[in-house]
Scaffold this active site. Structure first.
Site, PDB file in Angstrom:
ATOM      1  N   THR A 148     -20.591 -17.903 -24.850  1.00  0.00           N
ATOM      2  CA  THR A 148     -19.267 -17.570 -25.911  1.00  0.00           C
ATOM      3  C   THR A 148     -18.986 -18.764 -26.755  1.00  0.00           C
ATOM      4  OG1 THR A 148     -17.852 -18.449 -23.893  1.00  0.00           O
ATOM      5  CG2 THR A 148     -18.526 -16.078 -24.006  1.00  0.00           C
ATOM      6  N   LYS A 174     -23.299 -21.335 -18.738  1.00  0.00           N
ATOM      7  CA  LYS A 174     -22.461 -21.169 -19.872  1.00  0.00           C
ATOM      8  C   LYS A 174     -20.988 -21.526 -19.318  1.00  0.00           C
ATOM      9  CE  LYS A 174     -19.939 -18.488 -21.210  1.00  0.00           C
ATOM     10  NZ  LYS A 174     -18.441 -18.625 -21.181  1.00  0.00           N
ATOM     11  N   THR A 185     -14.724 -19.629 -19.285  1.00  0.00           N
ATOM     12  CA  THR A 185     -15.419 -19.028 -18.253  1.00  0.00           C
ATOM     13  C   THR A 185     -16.616 -19.388 -17.808  1.00  0.00           C
ATOM     14  OG1 THR A 185     -14.799 -17.132 -19.720  1.00  0.00           O
ATOM     15  CG2 THR A 185     -15.559 -16.399 -17.770  1.00  0.00           C
ATOM     16  N   GLU A 271     -14.679 -27.150 -25.220  1.00  0.00           N
ATOM     17  CA  GLU A 271     -14.268 -26.802 -26.582  1.00  0.00           C
ATOM     18  C   GLU A 271     -13.618 -28.093 -27.186  1.00  0.00           C
ATOM     19  OE1 GLU A 271     -13.286 -21.819 -25.746  1.00  0.00           O
ATOM     20  OE2 GLU A 271     -11.948 -23.553 -25.320  1.00  0.00           O
ATOM     21  N   ASN A 393      -8.859 -22.419 -29.433  1.00  0.00           N
ATOM     22  CA  ASN A 393      -7.927 -21.228 -28.620  1.00  0.00           C
ATOM     23  C   ASN A 393      -6.904 -20.617 -29.084  1.00  0.00           C
ATOM     24  OD1 ASN A 393      -9.398 -21.280 -25.604  1.00  0.00           O
ATOM     25  ND2 ASN A 393      -9.524 -23.800 -26.430  1.00  0.00           N
ATOM     26  N   THR A 398      -8.333 -13.682 -31.927  1.00  0.00           N
ATOM     27  CA  THR A 398      -8.730 -12.987 -33.321  1.00  0.00           C
ATOM     28  C   THR A 398      -9.978 -13.474 -34.122  1.00  0.00           C
ATOM     29  OG1 THR A 398      -7.064 -14.552 -34.130  1.00  0.00           O
ATOM     30  CG2 THR A 398      -6.254 -12.547 -33.728  1.00  0.00           C
TER      31      THR A 398
END
Length: 398
Positions: A148, A174, A185, A271, A393, A398
């Site tokens: 992702t 992942k 996740t 991230e 995040n 969006t």
């Protein structure tokens, strides 16, 4: 035991593929792993009370015979909080894969990762399953299809001799955000051609997950879809592994190496991250205390921010130790950042500023804590907290 070049399909009898079916704009978004023989299987799932539909379907499938022959995974859409429609979509994914592979439905596990609360566009999923193949050499496509917000694929492959036979084990994972497993996740799949009964596979998987995947944190959020699945198809033709034997110990070490390597790669790819943080807690009263304290330190937003800013603010470390609820005596604490001691017997130490800056500028920063109250130890891994994490995040949906 040695690390080798390979993919999730490197163990004998496994195949894997991934394709783009339209769940993402351009990148691969659906893939599968297939074993030519029924594989002994075990899984560990998220402890989040809200669980994705695919996780429930996989748990049911594994409860039938503790065997699997395929795993089907999609990214982009988590299929969580989608009601009865989501459950039926997960069952349909399972049926479609089983039909194409000529398997019973319960021989197929399903997993999803992505945005919560959206229904799967099943016409696209159906087209994707139809496009998947069992050709050798396609496995890297699977590694890419499960991502992702990850920046890189995460894989490891290793081999060892067990019972006079070469046994291979591969893992792929992942996970980049929503990572605080308690079993991201986070999804991880492990394949091996070893001959081992599911009872031992399940026992070892739970132990290794607790020691590794459950000791990483990126942002403190435990996902609704976290799952680790291991398949062992016996194609190496070693004599069945028995507990408390040298063969069992070798297999256990292989599984530990795979899970730890993947866990650290997830933490490193958090991230927006620029650094991997490794926290070691030594001489704790219990192993539980050591692991708990290590994870509290690496999960502290203030510690993570300090590491991003390359600020040796050990006060944030001792603060996290203090609210960890672990047993310790503040007057005995030693703390090191890299090779530089910053606290001795609960009191500040002078340290070399230039050396400290070199330590904090590295892409891996270690923190060691000595509690001096027992003989147990624990390790946890995480990453720094950066401006980029907020940017990713704030705009994820969006």
């Amino acid at each position: 035991m040695k690390i080798i070049d390979g993919t999730i399909a490197s163990p004998k009898g496994f195949y894997a593929d991934g394709v783009h079916c339209g769940l993402k704009k351009k990148k691969k978004d659906i893939g599968w792993i297939y074993s030519e023989k029924k594989a002994q299987a075990a899984a560990v799932y998220t402890t989040n009370q809200v669980k994705g539909a695919p996780l429930l379907v996989t748990k049911e499938a594994l409860g039938v015979a503790h065997q699997l022959q395929a795993v089907l995974v999609n990214s982009a859409v988590a299929n969580t909080c989608t009601g009865e429609t989501g459950i039926e979509d997960a069952y349909q994914m399972q049926r479609l894969a089983a039909d194409k592979l000529g398997l019973e439905n319960h021989q197929v596990a399903v997993a999803s990762t992505g945005v919560i609360g959206k229904h799967l566009p099943m016409e696209k999923v159906t087209m994707g399953i139809e496009a998947l193949s069992m050709k050798s050499g396609n496995a890297q496509n699977f590694h890419e299809a499960i991502l992702t917000t990850d920046l890189v694929t995460k894989e490891i492959c290793l081999s060892a001799m067990i019972g006079g036979k070469k046994v291979t084990m591969s893992g792929v994972a992942k996970g980049s955000g929503m990572i605080h497993p308690n079993m991201a996740t986070m999804l991880s799949f492990i394949t091996t051609d070893a001959n081992i009964p599911y009872q031992l596979l399940e026992k070892l998987l739970k132990k290794k997950v607790d020691e590794t995947f459950n000791q990483i944190t990126v942002d403190g959020d435990t996902s609704t879809n976290d799952m680790v699945v291991v398949l062992a198809n016996g194609c190496a033709e070693n004599k069945e592994i028995v507990e408390d034997t040298p063969e069992y110990e070798t297999f256990s070490q292989m599984l530990r190496m795979v899970t730890e390597d993947l866990a650290k790669k997830i933490a490193r790819d958090g991230e927006g991250a620029t650094k991997l943080i490794e926290v070691s807690v030594n001489h704790a009263a219990t192993e539980s205390d050591a692991k708990k304290i290590a994870k509290k330190i690496v999960g502290s937003s203030l510690v993570k921010s300090a590491m991003f800013g390359e600020d040796p603010n050990w006060g944030r470390i001792i603060c996290a130790i203090g609210y960890s609820e672990g047993t310790f005596d503040p007057s005995l604490l030693d703390i090191f950042i890299g090779t530089q001691q910053v606290l001795q017997d609960g009191l500040p130490c002078d340290f070399h500023q230039t050396n400290m800056q070199k330590i904090l500028a590295q892409d891996t920063v270690s923190i060691q804590v000595d509690l001096k109250v027992g003989t147990s130890q624990g390790v946890a891994w995480g990453c720094d907290l950066t401006y980029k994490y907020v940017e990713i995040n704030a705009c994820y949906h969006t």
